[in-house]
Design an enzyme around this catalytic site. Sequence first.
Site, short mmCIF file in Angstrom:
data_model
loop_
_atom_site.label_atom_id
_atom_site.label_comp_id
_atom_site.label_asym_id
_atom_site.label_seq_id
_atom_site.Cartn_x
_atom_site.Cartn_y
_atom_site.Cartn_z
CG HIS A 1 11.95 -15.19 -22.73
ND1 HIS A 1 11.96 -16.55 -22.52
CD2 HIS A 1 11.49 -15.00 -23.99
CE1 HIS A 1 11.52 -17.16 -23.60
NE2 HIS A 1 11.24 -16.24 -24.52
CB CYS B 1 8.02 -16.63 -23.92
SG CYS B 1 8.15 -17.65 -25.40
CG ASN C 1 12.50 -19.21 -26.56
OD1 ASN C 1 11.91 -19.55 -25.54
ND2 ASN C 1 12.10 -18.21 -27.33
N1 COA Z 1 20.47 -20.52 -40.72
C1 COA Z 1 21.00 -19.83 -41.73
N2 COA Z 1 20.41 -18.75 -42.26
C2 COA Z 1 19.25 -18.34 -41.73
C3 COA Z 1 18.64 -19.03 -40.67
C4 COA Z 1 19.30 -20.16 -40.16
N3 COA Z 1 18.81 -20.87 -39.12
N4 COA Z 1 17.48 -18.40 -40.35
C5 COA Z 1 17.37 -17.35 -41.19
N5 COA Z 1 18.43 -17.32 -42.01
C6 COA Z 1 18.72 -16.38 -43.09
C7 COA Z 1 17.49 -15.67 -43.58
O1 COA Z 1 16.83 -16.46 -44.55
C8 COA Z 1 18.10 -14.41 -44.18
O2 COA Z 1 18.59 -14.72 -45.44
P1 COA Z 1 18.50 -13.64 -46.63
O3 COA Z 1 19.30 -12.46 -46.17
O4 COA Z 1 19.12 -14.36 -47.77
O5 COA Z 1 17.05 -13.34 -46.79
C9 COA Z 1 19.28 -14.13 -43.28
O6 COA Z 1 19.55 -15.36 -42.59
C10 COA Z 1 19.03 -13.03 -42.26
O7 COA Z 1 17.82 -13.33 -41.63
P2 COA Z 1 17.22 -12.34 -40.59
O8 COA Z 1 15.84 -12.79 -40.20
O9 COA Z 1 17.42 -10.93 -41.07
O10 COA Z 1 18.22 -12.56 -39.34
P3 COA Z 1 18.26 -11.83 -37.98
O11 COA Z 1 19.59 -11.23 -37.78
O12 COA Z 1 17.06 -10.94 -37.75
O13 COA Z 1 18.15 -13.03 -36.95
C11 COA Z 1 16.56 -14.14 -35.54
C12 COA Z 1 16.99 -13.85 -36.97
C13 COA Z 1 15.28 -14.95 -35.59
C14 COA Z 1 17.66 -14.91 -34.84
C15 COA Z 1 16.32 -12.79 -34.79
O14 COA Z 1 15.53 -11.93 -35.59
C16 COA Z 1 15.63 -12.99 -33.47
O15 COA Z 1 16.14 -13.62 -32.57
N6 COA Z 1 14.43 -12.40 -33.29
C17 COA Z 1 13.69 -12.57 -32.05
C18 COA Z 1 13.11 -13.95 -31.99
C19 COA Z 1 12.52 -14.27 -30.65
O16 COA Z 1 12.92 -13.74 -29.66
N7 COA Z 1 11.56 -15.18 -30.64
C20 COA Z 1 10.96 -15.68 -29.46
C21 COA Z 1 9.90 -14.79 -28.96
S1 COA Z 1 9.28 -15.42 -27.45
#
Ligand code: COA
Length: 319
Positions: free
Chosen positions: A242, A108, A272
Amino acid sequence: MKIIGTGSALPSLAVTNEMLSVFLDTSDEWIHTRTGIFERRIISDENLKDLAVEAAQKALDEAGISGSELDYIICSNVVNYYVTPSLSCLIAGGIQAVCPCVDLNAACSGFLYGLDMAQAYIMTGKAKNILVICAEEPTRMCSWKDRNTCVLFGDGAAAAVVTQGEGFKASWITAAHRPEILYYQRPLEDCPFVKYQQRGVPMYMNGKEVFKVAVTASIQGIEHILNQTGLTADQVDYYILHQANMRIIDTVRNQLHLPAEKFPHNIERLGNTSSATIPILLDELNKSGKLKYGDTVVLSGFGAGFTAGTCLFTWTMNQ
Ligand code: COA
């Protein structure tokens, strides 16, 4: 170096969060509160090369030059149907360019890496006009059964034509060895001599870890570039970050104590699109007239690797 034209092209299909929740255990509420995304564009009956050619041609048209006047095409791409030839060579054919072409994969951060390379070529006089283009279809790396990843991404292409001139003030790119937090492994052909066949693994992401590394890298990049240019954070008119997660953008903004108006975004509409997020947003701001001649702009991105890049320039179009 300065930018003299921008262009972008998006797939026609808009996929809403509700459309995903039909086949995935997710909801509009979860996706938009955790990421800021409401919908994304996904390639359905188009192909990435054609979108890239469209974006490139728009950038050339605005720059007022033809493809044959380009000295180099640098294309940022992580995945597309062709492994070889390069996507940049395929794009060259679509815009009648006859210059050298190269693809780069900095995930990215690709637009920042591409601009950094272009600046080096232009500063040494090796090239005058360069097309830096980002064309990405990350939706083809995700498992559409994995709600942790597939809800985050969209497809798109965007380009900038750069040339000799005053505009770019500073650029800083970095890379750290962190493959375990974000990767995609493509399947390779079977070979009778290889011990373990490689079937491929859909995109894996440790979201929480990526979130932390992304915020740290963005702040470090912005502070580094401000130190290098002697500017204060509030002297920058726009921070074009980004578009990976609205919460990452807000965290960076809060840590820098800056108002929301300085951080334009389109993640709510496009998700994204990997390295294409920054040039798509840049093109939108340019075409809508929001970017004014003389504005100070910071671009900052991060991606798998872990790569990161930040640059600062004065906007030299729309005089
Ligand atoms: N819908 C519903 N629930 C979801 C889900 C979705 N699409 N994706 C994950 N969950 C659930 C998980 O399974 C977890 O459930 P659990 O508590 O029962 O285990 C819960 O939601 C929390 O997940 P978690 O990973 O802790 O959420 P988060 O607040 O960290 O958000 C992201 C997840 C991916 C949105 C966040 O971590 C993020 O944006 N990270 C950066 C990603 C990024 O920038 N990527 C690109 C890099 S170039």
